[in-house]
Write a protein that holds these residues in place. Sequence first.
Motif, PDB file in Angstrom:
ATOM      1  N   TYR A  28       5.104   2.132   8.155  1.00 26.77           N
ATOM      2  CA  TYR A  28       5.036   3.586   8.314  1.00 26.77           C
ATOM      3  C   TYR A  28       4.343   3.802   9.654  1.00 26.77           C
ATOM      4  CZ  TYR A  28       5.843   3.633   3.264  1.00 26.77           C
ATOM      5  OH  TYR A  28       6.362   3.448   2.007  1.00 26.77           O
ATOM      6  N   ALA A  33       3.349  -1.893   5.855  1.00 27.93           N
ATOM      7  CA  ALA A  33       3.153  -1.855   4.402  1.00 27.93           C
ATOM      8  C   ALA A  33       3.668  -3.110   3.715  1.00 27.93           C
ATOM      9  CB  ALA A  33       3.849  -0.630   3.818  1.00 27.93           C
ATOM     10  N   PRO A  52      -2.450  -4.120  -6.874  1.00 26.85           N
ATOM     11  CA  PRO A  52      -3.307  -2.929  -6.990  1.00 26.85           C
ATOM     12  C   PRO A  52      -2.749  -1.727  -6.231  1.00 26.85           C
ATOM     13  CG  PRO A  52      -4.209  -4.466  -5.388  1.00 26.85           C
ATOM     14  CD  PRO A  52      -3.006  -5.136  -5.969  1.00 26.85           C
ATOM     15  N   GLY A  56       1.805  -1.951  -1.883  1.00 25.38           N
ATOM     16  CA  GLY A  56       3.138  -1.854  -1.285  1.00 25.38           C
ATOM     17  C   GLY A  56       4.268  -1.882  -2.306  1.00 25.38           C
ATOM     18  N   LYS A  57       3.945  -1.744  -3.587  1.00 25.28           N
ATOM     19  CA  LYS A  57       4.966  -1.838  -4.643  1.00 25.28           C
ATOM     20  C   LYS A  57       6.021  -0.737  -4.506  1.00 25.28           C
ATOM     21  CE  LYS A  57       1.895  -1.408  -7.924  1.00 25.28           C
ATOM     22  NZ  LYS A  57       0.731  -1.175  -7.034  1.00 25.28           N
ATOM     23  N   THR A  59       6.692   1.003  -1.875  1.00 23.68           N
ATOM     24  CA  THR A  59       7.423   0.798  -0.623  1.00 23.68           C
ATOM     25  C   THR A  59       8.560  -0.197  -0.845  1.00 23.68           C
ATOM     26  OG1 THR A  59       5.430   1.270   0.644  1.00 23.68           O
ATOM     27  CG2 THR A  59       7.180   0.066   1.787  1.00 23.68           C
TER      28      THR A  59
END
Length: 247
Positions: A28, A33, A52, A56-57, A59
């Motif tokens: 970004y 990310a 956590p 980046g999940k 993303t």
Amino acid sequence: MSSDAEAVGATGTTGETVLSVSDLDVSYGKVQALRGVDLEITQGEIVSVIGPNGAGKSTLANTVSGFKEFDGSVEFMGRSVADRMPEDLVEEGLIHCTESRDLFGFMNVDDNLELGAYRRGDVAERKAFVYDLFPRLEERKGQHANTMSGGEQQMLAIGRALMGDPDFLVLDEPTLGLAPVILEDISEGIDAIQESGVTIMLCEQNVTFALKHADHIHLLENGEFVREGPPEELRDDDYIRESYLGG
Ligand code: ATP
């Protein structure tokens, strides 16, 4: 679904690669990310990406679904997602149930579900499948989405994704903020979805939930995969136990 997948029946797996991600970088602006992410998901599997807040999940989920530009390679059913629009991917069976759920709050349950079925002709059949999976939705089919509990809204979001008849379902944080009793319903729902032959990428902060459902798990921290393996292996990993399972 391919003819090969159909040939092995609803609960079988073909070993066919559904998603192949390699050396993926996503940024970004100046904030990177995702860094060098590699991921492979084969037909019929549940693969979970745990990590956590801010790892980046989402993303990764958004990139796989065609919403984010990237460097590296992301292929769905053997072709780059960079060459297709998100709506093309939906047509081809990739459906993303977002973390924010994106329900139409002033529409009722039934109408929200029907909007998920624009790809399909057999709306009644799909709806019967969803109501069978989540009977609580059928009990509330005339209720506005914005008056439902968080757990009911999550069921509706998953139900609406299923109305599009996915071959590959991207589930972003389906358990976020849910009470244990609702978690059980979502849990049973995910098992039934996998049994119906759908391949799933499950992005989750709830590591206990992911360990219960996934065939394979990747731990994402600060945009990089730092551990991967089957749940029986990661459950005994010291770092995962200490950092994510309370010791
Ligand atoms: P959460 O579980 O809290 O949603 P996540 O693992 O899904 O976290 P992402 O939402 O993918 O993580 O965020 C990864 C990183 O990218 C974070 O540092 C976040 O601040 C940043 N980020 C995400 N979306 C944007 C955006 N639209 N603009 C700028 N930075 C963003």
